[in-house]
Design a protein around this motif. Sequence first.
Motif, mmCIF file in Angstrom:
data_model
loop_
_atom_site.group_PDB
_atom_site.id
_atom_site.type_symbol
_atom_site.label_atom_id
_atom_site.label_comp_id
_atom_site.label_asym_id
_atom_site.label_seq_id
_atom_site.Cartn_x
_atom_site.Cartn_y
_atom_site.Cartn_z
ATOM 1 N N CYS A 137 -4.677 7.822 2.914
ATOM 2 C CA CYS A 137 -4.824 6.426 3.373
ATOM 3 C C CYS A 137 -6.113 6.253 3.678
ATOM 4 O O CYS A 137 -6.190 6.634 4.551
ATOM 5 C CB CYS A 137 -3.529 5.592 4.449
ATOM 6 S SG CYS A 137 -3.846 4.742 4.848
ATOM 7 N N LYS A 162 1.066 -1.023 -0.381
ATOM 8 C CA LYS A 162 0.240 -0.143 -0.030
ATOM 9 C C LYS A 162 0.881 1.504 -0.392
ATOM 10 O O LYS A 162 0.683 1.859 -0.313
ATOM 11 C CB LYS A 162 -0.987 -0.172 1.721
ATOM 12 C CG LYS A 162 -1.900 1.497 1.094
ATOM 13 C CD LYS A 162 -2.317 1.685 2.718
ATOM 14 C CE LYS A 162 -3.514 0.249 3.404
ATOM 15 N NZ LYS A 162 -4.958 0.482 2.507
ATOM 16 N N VAL A 163 1.974 1.731 1.147
ATOM 17 C CA VAL A 163 2.643 2.935 0.814
ATOM 18 C C VAL A 163 3.536 2.863 -0.903
ATOM 19 O O VAL A 163 2.768 3.621 -1.710
ATOM 20 C CB VAL A 163 3.862 2.298 1.635
ATOM 21 C CG1 VAL A 163 4.542 3.115 2.075
ATOM 22 C CG2 VAL A 163 3.534 1.806 3.435
ATOM 23 N N ARG A 197 4.402 3.601 12.850
ATOM 24 C CA ARG A 197 4.644 4.633 10.953
ATOM 25 C C ARG A 197 3.470 5.407 10.727
ATOM 26 O O ARG A 197 3.700 6.798 10.125
ATOM 27 C CB ARG A 197 4.347 3.223 10.328
ATOM 28 C CG ARG A 197 5.440 3.126 9.039
ATOM 29 C CD ARG A 197 5.236 1.866 8.480
ATOM 30 N NE ARG A 197 6.178 2.060 7.259
ATOM 31 C CZ ARG A 197 6.962 1.303 7.153
ATOM 32 N NH1 ARG A 197 6.454 -0.526 7.475
ATOM 33 N NH2 ARG A 197 7.905 0.978 6.147
ATOM 34 N N CYS A 198 1.989 5.613 11.239
ATOM 35 C CA CYS A 198 0.970 6.349 10.534
ATOM 36 C C CYS A 198 1.014 6.826 11.376
ATOM 37 O O CYS A 198 0.625 7.997 10.819
ATOM 38 C CB CYS A 198 -0.463 5.275 10.961
ATOM 39 S SG CYS A 198 -0.369 3.289 10.202
ATOM 40 N N VAL A 243 2.681 8.747 3.454
ATOM 41 C CA VAL A 243 0.900 9.340 2.902
ATOM 42 C C VAL A 243 0.155 8.841 3.659
ATOM 43 O O VAL A 243 -1.188 8.859 3.219
ATOM 44 C CB VAL A 243 1.349 7.992 1.776
ATOM 45 C CG1 VAL A 243 1.967 8.279 0.368
ATOM 46 C CG2 VAL A 243 1.737 6.399 2.178
ATOM 47 N N SER A 244 -0.075 9.509 4.885
ATOM 48 C CA SER A 244 -0.560 8.577 5.619
ATOM 49 C C SER A 244 -1.705 9.900 5.519
ATOM 50 O O SER A 244 -2.980 9.124 5.843
ATOM 51 C CB SER A 244 -0.536 9.318 6.754
ATOM 52 O OG SER A 244 -0.103 10.246 7.034
ATOM 53 N N ARG A 299 3.011 -1.960 10.365
ATOM 54 C CA ARG A 299 2.383 -0.276 11.016
ATOM 55 C C ARG A 299 3.435 -0.125 12.029
ATOM 56 O O ARG A 299 2.566 1.378 12.808
ATOM 57 C CB ARG A 299 1.171 -0.121 11.274
ATOM 58 C CG ARG A 299 0.142 -0.952 10.135
ATOM 59 C CD ARG A 299 -1.189 -0.961 10.496
ATOM 60 N NE ARG A 299 -1.420 1.047 10.486
ATOM 61 C CZ ARG A 299 -2.827 1.415 11.262
ATOM 62 N NH1 ARG A 299 -4.259 -0.199 12.011
ATOM 63 N NH2 ARG A 299 -3.981 1.916 11.137
ATOM 64 N N GLN A 342 -7.331 3.655 5.423
ATOM 65 C CA GLN A 342 -7.430 2.889 5.694
ATOM 66 C C GLN A 342 -7.215 3.682 7.298
ATOM 67 O O GLN A 342 -7.404 3.527 8.281
ATOM 68 C CB GLN A 342 -5.714 1.573 6.191
ATOM 69 C CG GLN A 342 -5.343 0.579 7.461
ATOM 70 C CD GLN A 342 -4.796 -0.065 6.735
ATOM 71 O OE1 GLN A 342 -4.158 -0.374 6.114
ATOM 72 N NE2 GLN A 342 -4.864 -1.282 8.270
ATOM 73 N N TYR A 343 -6.199 4.009 7.952
ATOM 74 C CA TYR A 343 -5.719 5.642 8.444
ATOM 75 C C TYR A 343 -6.601 6.488 8.502
ATOM 76 O O TYR A 343 -6.968 6.870 10.040
ATOM 77 C CB TYR A 343 -4.134 5.483 8.220
ATOM 78 C CG TYR A 343 -3.689 7.110 9.455
ATOM 79 C CD1 TYR A 343 -3.873 6.574 10.694
ATOM 80 C CD2 TYR A 343 -3.386 7.437 8.749
ATOM 81 C CE1 TYR A 343 -3.972 6.920 11.856
ATOM 82 C CE2 TYR A 343 -2.883 9.144 10.263
ATOM 83 C CZ TYR A 343 -3.565 7.988 11.748
ATOM 84 O OH TYR A 343 -2.959 8.765 12.624
ATOM 85 N N CYS A 388 -2.247 -2.557 4.979
ATOM 86 C CA CYS A 388 -1.068 -2.982 5.946
ATOM 87 C C CYS A 388 -1.451 -3.379 7.277
ATOM 88 O O CYS A 388 -2.432 -3.446 8.265
ATOM 89 C CB CYS A 388 -0.265 -1.454 6.206
ATOM 90 S SG CYS A 388 -0.380 -0.367 5.072
ATOM 91 N N CYS A 440 5.818 6.946 6.875
ATOM 92 C CA CYS A 440 5.497 6.341 5.023
ATOM 93 C C CYS A 440 4.940 7.112 4.733
ATOM 94 O O CYS A 440 5.293 7.553 2.868
ATOM 95 C CB CYS A 440 3.932 5.179 5.314
ATOM 96 S SG CYS A 440 2.794 6.503 5.742
ATOM 97 N N LEU A 451 1.104 3.764 -2.692
ATOM 98 C CA LEU A 451 0.329 5.887 -2.550
ATOM 99 C C LEU A 451 1.571 6.391 -3.102
ATOM 100 O O LEU A 451 1.168 7.576 -3.259
ATOM 101 C CB LEU A 451 0.130 5.986 -1.361
ATOM 102 C CG LEU A 451 -1.886 4.876 -1.096
ATOM 103 C CD1 LEU A 451 -1.467 4.947 0.721
ATOM 104 C CD2 LEU A 451 -2.689 5.060 -2.007
HETATM 105 S S1 SF4 Z 1 -0.363 5.271 6.588
HETATM 106 FE FE1 SF4 Z 1 -1.922 3.502 5.902
HETATM 107 S S2 SF4 Z 1 -0.225 3.506 4.112
HETATM 108 FE FE2 SF4 Z 1 0.629 4.916 6.057
HETATM 109 S S3 SF4 Z 1 1.679 2.694 7.356
HETATM 110 FE FE3 SF4 Z 1 -0.346 3.224 7.338
HETATM 111 S S4 SF4 Z 1 -1.898 2.038 7.354
HETATM 112 FE FE4 SF4 Z 1 -0.055 2.026 5.483
#
Ligand code: SF4
Length: 305
Positions: A277, A39-40, A265-266, A273-274, A218, A279-280, A213, A271, A43
């Motif tokens: 994203c 995903k990272v 990481r989020c 790209v949060s 993460r 998911q985040y 992720c 990453c 993105l």
């Molecule tokens: S923000 Fe999204 S892409 Fe980045 S590490 Fe977290 S879940 Fe993965």
Amino acid sequence: MKVTNVHKVPEPLMTLAKREYYSKGAAQYSVTEIMSPPKVRRLREKHDEDIVQDVSEMLWSLLGSALHVVMERGETEGWTKEERLFAAVDGVTISGAIDLQEETPEGIVIIDYKLTSAWAVMQEKGEWAQQLNIYKWLVETVKGKKVVGLKICAFVRDFSRHDRKEGYPAAPIAMIDVPLWSSEKTEAYIRERLEMHREAKMRADFGEDLQACSDEERWMSETTFAVKRDGRKTAIRVLKNLEEATQMAEKEKGYVETRHGEPRRCTGNYCGVSQWCKQYQDELYAKEGSLVGVAQEQPAGLDAV
Ligand code: SF4
């Protein structure tokens, strides 16, 4: 990625910050790309033009690059520096640049430099084992030589002589042994990662949501339970087990405060790209009731594998 210079640091630093220090050569994937969450990768490709980082925030990555440049100069007999190896797995070429290889009578010992924190040294780093075992597999496959050891040479950037925590590094440069995997285990790991990246590309091409992720990807920290008492600022103890914490709280006539693990990481946007994203951002929305960024994560028009 755009690099800005908000604090007007000297221009040569900007030149260095924009320079690509690592190249994967003719390979489709570098070792770091294989390991990075699909995903990272997708993105980052989609938002490459929108990602902005100020040079003043790049201190550690600049110093990390500087460290590698300096280390390249230490010519020593019996040691091979900065060797890039290529190998194909199911028709996909992968490559890895190995910092150091020591030739011993028993075989090769692989060493990787890391400029890192004391906290990182104290954690069990699955990523270090994955990276170094792919290097081991490359050396054994390409050079046909046996690898007998894997080590991280950690430069502990925040080392303190006064810290006596269990597992705290004994010196500012710490050598850490990394467990060796069998070739079969490493090959299975590489195939699994390549498959995940292939699927991510397919999903991206078809405009579908990308795979989530994982907690490991993460950098999810552990949930802990703080035993607290009214009138006392700090926790009496912080435990990993709820049952133990509850028993202690009863004894101490206090209560238990749950400290939920955090996807570092989020939350730290490591990453990069949060804000794009889903998911985040969905998690933030559920937690805070407001959508912080744009949560459209289907990358379009990607041509890399
Ligand atoms: S923000 Fe999204 S892409 Fe980045 S590490 Fe977290 S879940 Fe993965």
